[in-house]
Design a protein around this motif. Structure first.
Motif, PDB file in Angstrom:
ATOM      1  N   GLY A  18       0.780  -1.298  -0.115  1.00  0.00           N
ATOM      2  CA  GLY A  18      -0.187  -0.077  -0.078  1.00  0.00           C
ATOM      3  C   GLY A  18       0.871   1.351  -0.072  1.00  0.00           C
ATOM      4  N   VAL A  19       1.924   1.289   0.942  1.00  0.00           N
ATOM      5  CA  VAL A  19       2.959   2.241   0.709  1.00  0.00           C
ATOM      6  C   VAL A  19       3.437   2.459  -0.390  1.00  0.00           C
ATOM      7  N   LEU A  20       4.143   1.648  -1.014  1.00  0.00           N
ATOM      8  CA  LEU A  20       4.595   1.464  -2.208  1.00  0.00           C
ATOM      9  C   LEU A  20       3.770   1.986  -3.724  1.00  0.00           C
ATOM     10  N   LEU A  21       2.674   1.324  -3.324  1.00  0.00           N
ATOM     11  CA  LEU A  21       1.481   1.881  -4.403  1.00  0.00           C
ATOM     12  C   LEU A  21       1.364   3.479  -4.371  1.00  0.00           C
ATOM     13  N   ILE A  22       0.978   4.021  -3.045  1.00  0.00           N
ATOM     14  CA  ILE A  22       1.052   5.486  -2.759  1.00  0.00           C
ATOM     15  C   ILE A  22       2.225   6.335  -3.478  1.00  0.00           C
ATOM     16  N   LEU A  23       3.152   5.783  -3.236  1.00  0.00           N
ATOM     17  CA  LEU A  23       4.472   6.550  -3.877  1.00  0.00           C
ATOM     18  C   LEU A  23       4.694   6.370  -5.187  1.00  0.00           C
ATOM     19  N   SER A  24       4.306   5.247  -5.682  1.00  0.00           N
ATOM     20  CA  SER A  24       4.423   4.911  -7.370  1.00  0.00           C
ATOM     21  C   SER A  24       3.245   6.038  -8.111  1.00  0.00           C
ATOM     22  N   VAL A  25       2.172   6.003  -7.290  1.00  0.00           N
ATOM     23  CA  VAL A  25       1.219   7.076  -7.896  1.00  0.00           C
ATOM     24  C   VAL A  25       1.584   8.487  -7.926  1.00  0.00           C
ATOM     25  N   LEU A  26       2.165   8.924  -6.891  1.00  0.00           N
ATOM     26  CA  LEU A  26       2.699  10.077  -6.530  1.00  0.00           C
ATOM     27  C   LEU A  26       3.917  10.457  -7.873  1.00  0.00           C
ATOM     28  N   LEU A  27       4.616   9.452  -8.140  1.00  0.00           N
ATOM     29  CA  LEU A  27       5.583   9.650  -9.183  1.00  0.00           C
ATOM     30  C   LEU A  27       4.904   9.716 -10.388  1.00  0.00           C
ATOM     31  N   HIS A  28       3.732   9.309 -10.796  1.00  0.00           N
ATOM     32  CA  HIS A  28       3.267   9.756 -12.014  1.00  0.00           C
ATOM     33  C   HIS A  28       3.126  11.304 -12.445  1.00  0.00           C
ATOM     34  N   SER A  29       3.322  11.383 -13.728  1.00  0.00           N
ATOM     35  CA  SER A  29       3.199  12.728 -14.120  1.00  0.00           C
ATOM     36  C   SER A  29       2.007  12.948 -15.051  1.00  0.00           C
ATOM     37  N   PRO A  30       1.121  13.893 -14.696  1.00  0.00           N
ATOM     38  CA  PRO A  30       0.074  14.025 -15.607  1.00  0.00           C
ATOM     39  C   PRO A  30       0.272  14.733 -16.862  1.00  0.00           C
ATOM     40  N   LYS A  31       0.897  15.828 -16.782  1.00  0.00           N
ATOM     41  CA  LYS A  31       1.248  16.775 -17.964  1.00  0.00           C
ATOM     42  C   LYS A  31       2.694  17.101 -17.967  1.00  0.00           C
ATOM     43  N   GLY A  32       3.335  17.661 -16.741  1.00  0.00           N
ATOM     44  CA  GLY A  32       4.806  18.006 -16.806  1.00  0.00           C
ATOM     45  C   GLY A  32       5.364  17.088 -16.319  1.00  0.00           C
ATOM     46  N   ASP A  33       6.484  17.303 -15.495  1.00  0.00           N
ATOM     47  CA  ASP A  33       7.284  16.427 -15.071  1.00  0.00           C
ATOM     48  C   ASP A  33       6.915  15.792 -13.712  1.00  0.00           C
ATOM     49  N   GLY A  34       5.983  16.508 -13.078  1.00  0.00           N
ATOM     50  CA  GLY A  34       5.611  15.883 -11.699  1.00  0.00           C
ATOM     51  C   GLY A  34       6.719  15.889 -10.608  1.00  0.00           C
ATOM     52  N   MET A  35       6.234  14.682  -9.887  1.00  0.00           N
ATOM     53  CA  MET A  35       7.513  14.530  -8.699  1.00  0.00           C
ATOM     54  C   MET A  35       8.559  13.684  -9.360  1.00  0.00           C
ATOM     55  N   GLY A  36       8.047  13.105 -10.309  1.00  0.00           N
ATOM     56  CA  GLY A  36       9.223  12.017 -11.139  1.00  0.00           C
ATOM     57  C   GLY A  36      10.455  12.952 -11.898  1.00  0.00           C
ATOM     58  N   GLY A  37      10.118  14.200 -11.979  1.00  0.00           N
ATOM     59  CA  GLY A  37      11.141  14.926 -12.334  1.00  0.00           C
ATOM     60  C   GLY A  37      12.409  15.273 -11.377  1.00  0.00           C
ATOM     61  N   LEU A  38      12.009  15.195 -10.133  1.00  0.00           N
ATOM     62  CA  LEU A  38      12.957  15.341  -9.249  1.00  0.00           C
ATOM     63  C   LEU A  38      14.171  14.490  -9.242  1.00  0.00           C
ATOM     64  N   ALA A  39      13.995  13.370  -9.467  1.00  0.00           N
ATOM     65  CA  ALA A  39      14.917  12.212  -9.408  1.00  0.00           C
ATOM     66  C   ALA A  39      15.821  12.148 -10.872  1.00  0.00           C
ATOM     67  N   ALA A  40      15.288  13.187 -11.948  1.00  0.00           N
ATOM     68  CA  ALA A  40      15.623  12.877 -13.395  1.00  0.00           C
ATOM     69  C   ALA A  40      16.989  13.945 -13.537  1.00  0.00           C
ATOM     70  N   SER A  41      17.414  14.367 -12.429  1.00  0.00           N
ATOM     71  CA  SER A  41      18.526  15.358 -12.652  1.00  0.00           C
ATOM     72  C   SER A  41      19.965  14.391 -13.147  1.00  0.00           C
ATOM     73  N   GLY A  42      20.593  14.604 -14.158  1.00  0.00           N
ATOM     74  CA  GLY A  42      21.994  14.043 -14.427  1.00  0.00           C
ATOM     75  C   GLY A  42      21.813  12.742 -15.221  1.00  0.00           C
ATOM     76  N   GLY A  43      22.258  11.822 -14.954  1.00  0.00           N
ATOM     77  CA  GLY A  43      22.069  10.472 -15.807  1.00  0.00           C
ATOM     78  C   GLY A  43      20.768   9.790 -15.448  1.00  0.00           C
TER      79      GLY A  43
END
Length: 76
Positions: free
Chosen positions: A14-39
């Motif tokens: 359940g906790v991992l499901l919540i985190l994975s839903v939060l990482l989705h990006s509806p239009k822009g980068d969303g929270m997933g863009g935080l980890a996309a710096s660099g390689g």
């Protein structure tokens, strides 16, 4: 004992499901863009989104399956 272990797996999924839903990006980068710096370990944003979709659907199936098993009382 098995129901206790499955209960903890259910909470963890359940906790991992919540985190994975939060990482989705509806239009822009969303929270997933935080980890996309660099390689990046993905070749494109589309590949990353597909992988995140697979992870989310798998976690959803585990969460719902365990919810049915634990609530039905089949293990007691």
């Amino acid at each position: 004992m098995i129901s206790t272990v499955l209960g903890w797996v259910w909470v963890g999924s359940g906790v991992l499901l919540i985190l994975s839903v939060l990482l989705h990006s509806p239009k822009g980068d969303g929270m997933g863009g935080l980890a996309a710096s660099g390689g990046s370990m993905f070749t494109s944003a589309r590949s990353a989104e597909q992988t995140l979709n697979r992870i989310t659907w798998t976690l959803l199936a585990i969460f719902l399956g365990l919810a049915v098993i634990l609530s039905a009382g089949w293990l007691s």
